[in-house]
Scaffold this active site. Structure first.
Site, short mmCIF file in Angstrom:
data_model
loop_
_atom_site.label_atom_id
_atom_site.label_comp_id
_atom_site.label_asym_id
_atom_site.label_seq_id
_atom_site.Cartn_x
_atom_site.Cartn_y
_atom_site.Cartn_z
N ARG A 62 -0.94 -28.92 61.17
CA ARG A 62 0.25 -28.81 60.33
C ARG A 62 1.49 -28.45 61.13
O ARG A 62 2.62 -28.75 60.73
CB ARG A 62 0.00 -27.77 59.23
CG ARG A 62 1.19 -27.47 58.35
CD ARG A 62 0.78 -26.81 57.03
NE ARG A 62 -0.12 -25.69 57.23
CZ ARG A 62 0.28 -24.44 57.54
NH1 ARG A 62 1.56 -24.18 57.72
NH2 ARG A 62 -0.60 -23.46 57.67
N TYR A 117 23.27 -37.25 45.50
CA TYR A 117 22.02 -37.86 45.04
C TYR A 117 21.49 -37.04 43.86
O TYR A 117 21.38 -35.82 43.95
CB TYR A 117 21.05 -37.83 46.22
CG TYR A 117 19.69 -38.43 46.04
CD1 TYR A 117 19.50 -39.67 45.44
CD2 TYR A 117 18.57 -37.75 46.54
CE1 TYR A 117 18.23 -40.21 45.34
CE2 TYR A 117 17.30 -38.30 46.44
CZ TYR A 117 17.14 -39.52 45.83
OH TYR A 117 15.89 -40.06 45.73
N ASP A 189 23.78 -34.95 53.62
CA ASP A 189 22.82 -36.03 53.42
C ASP A 189 23.35 -37.24 54.15
O ASP A 189 24.30 -37.91 53.71
CB ASP A 189 22.65 -36.32 51.92
CG ASP A 189 21.54 -37.34 51.65
OD1 ASP A 189 21.27 -38.18 52.53
OD2 ASP A 189 20.97 -37.31 50.55
N LYS A 214 14.13 -44.67 54.07
CA LYS A 214 15.08 -45.78 54.08
C LYS A 214 15.13 -46.45 55.46
O LYS A 214 14.19 -47.10 55.87
CB LYS A 214 16.46 -45.30 53.67
CG LYS A 214 16.66 -44.61 52.33
CD LYS A 214 15.72 -44.78 51.23
CE LYS A 214 16.26 -44.22 49.93
NZ LYS A 214 15.27 -43.55 49.10
#
Length: 398
Positions: A62, A117, A189, A214
């Site tokens: 992790r 967003y 962002d 994206k």
């Protein structure tokens, strides 16, 4: 081959070259160009002394593997010298939520641009509210006027450049300068342009996040997020990632790294094709206006030209006033523009949107129905022909 910036040369490498070379260590990979996809949780220590001292490059799956290390090194090279570290998350929304949780506590206040967003707004209005953090919204075009909205307990200012769907361009350097004076961190962002075209950490931003689903992935086949931070913010981000147990799966990490290697050539094509399509749409009688900051006629063009070195394939248009049936006829007629709630892949997309219901600091009243388009890697001639058929159906249904 190693990942040093000079790479054995006498001068620093270009961004394009660093995208290809950073994070690669072929010697440790037995000559292979790409790192192995490490599927692992447990890391074994050779001796009890090593175990007690926690000696070793890796301690637990992790917390990192050779695969995640390669991606983080490559992303740091892309972000530039102001980047102190990059955290990876399993989605863009998790990058947003983790970044916010890293820097706020009960009793704090957060300022968010009104064109953010929508999942960012929902996280602030629901989760942060339950944790005792207040959120208020501001006009994204306010610039240094953000000073009037900052409070003694404002911990963070969230910006998005350009804004989701409506594409206003905030003056990030002006906002960041004022926020710093008040002790507030700035979170950007940066999904639209990526650090390839917008080095927001160099413009005063403390934390830059991306929905790497994206353009970093680029092929519509992963969910992924990244959190890049400067030296002041990285310890907070790193701690939050560790305490929240945030990690991404090894196969998605590998695909993100593979996508990153071709980001420059793909994004250049999206930029060129998107701008060509935006100019073509601006001349269509069915279109009132095009919302694309790289267009010379866009209100945010001057700031875009100052702060960005390129654009992507995502922008919006406002159609002439028409009933929903006409818009639906257009959407049902086009074939190359698929209808779907993502972008950044090789395919073109279109969705209708209306952000009037959730704007609180500004009004959204464009005067007609709006569509968000993502221009993919198809031939622009074919895309124009596809939209031409869609506009014929739109006109017939008006």
């Amino acid at each position: 081959m190693d990942s040093s910036d000079s790479h054995g040369t006498s001068s620093p490498l270009s961004t394009q070259t660093r995208l290809v070379t950073a994070g690669r260590d072929t010697a440790s990979q037995k000559g292979f160009v790409n790192p192995p996809v490490v599927h692992g949780s447990t890391v074994l220590y050779p001796t009890a002394a090593d175990l007690h001292a926690h000696r070793g490059e890796y301690s637990y799956g992790r917390h990192g593997t050779p695969t995640t290390k390669a991606l983080q090194q490559a992303l740091m090279a892309l972000e530039g010298e102001r980047c102190a570290g990059v955290g990876i998350t399993p989605s863009g929304v998790s990058a947003i939520s983790t970044a916010l949780l890293a820097v706020v506590k009960a009793g704090d206040h957060v300022l968010v641009c009104d064109n953010a967003y929508r999942p960012t707004r929902l996280f602030c209005d629901q989760m942060l509210k339950r944790l005792g953090v207040e959120t208020s919204y501001f006009d994204p075009l306010i610039g240094a006027g953000i000073a009037d909205h900052l409070r003694p307990n404002t911990a963070a200012v969230v910006v998005e450049a350009p804004g989701s769907q409506s594409f206003e361009i905030p003056d990030i350097p002006a906002i960041a300068a004022v926020a710093k004076q008040h002790g507030a961190l700035v979170i950007d962002d940066n999904t639209w342009a990526t650090p390839l075209y917008h080095r927001s950490l160099e413009q005063g931003v403390d934390i830059s996040i991306q929905a790497a689903t994206k353009y970093i992935g680029g092929h519509s086949d992963i969910m992924f997020g990244t959190i890049s931070a400067n030296a002041a913010a990285w310890p907070k981000v790193s701690e939050a990632i560790r305490l929240l147990g945030v990690c991404a799966g090894p196969d998605d990490v590998f695909l993100a790294l593979r996508g990153l290697r071709t980001l420059e050539v793909r994004l250049a094509r999206h930029y060129q094709a998107g701008l060509e399509m935006a100019r073509w749409l601006a001349a269509r009688p069915e279109v009132q206006r095009v919302l694309h900051p790289a267009l010379e006629t866009d209100p945010g063009h001057a700031i875009w030209k100052r702060d960005f070195t390129g654009a992507s394939g995502l922008f919006s248009i406002v159609l002439q006033d028409a009933p929903q049936a006409a818009v639906d006829a257009l959407l049902d007629t086009v074939r190359l523009f698929g209808m779907g709630y993502s972008w950044g892949g090789f395919e073109s997309l279109v969705i209708p949107f209306d952000c009037a219901s959730y704007r609180t600091a500004t009004a959204w009243n464009p005067g007609g129905p709006a569509l968000r388009l993502h221009v993919g890697l198809e031939s622009t001639d074919d895309l124009k022909a596809d939209l031409d058929r869609g506009f014929a159906a739109f006109n017939a249904a008006r």
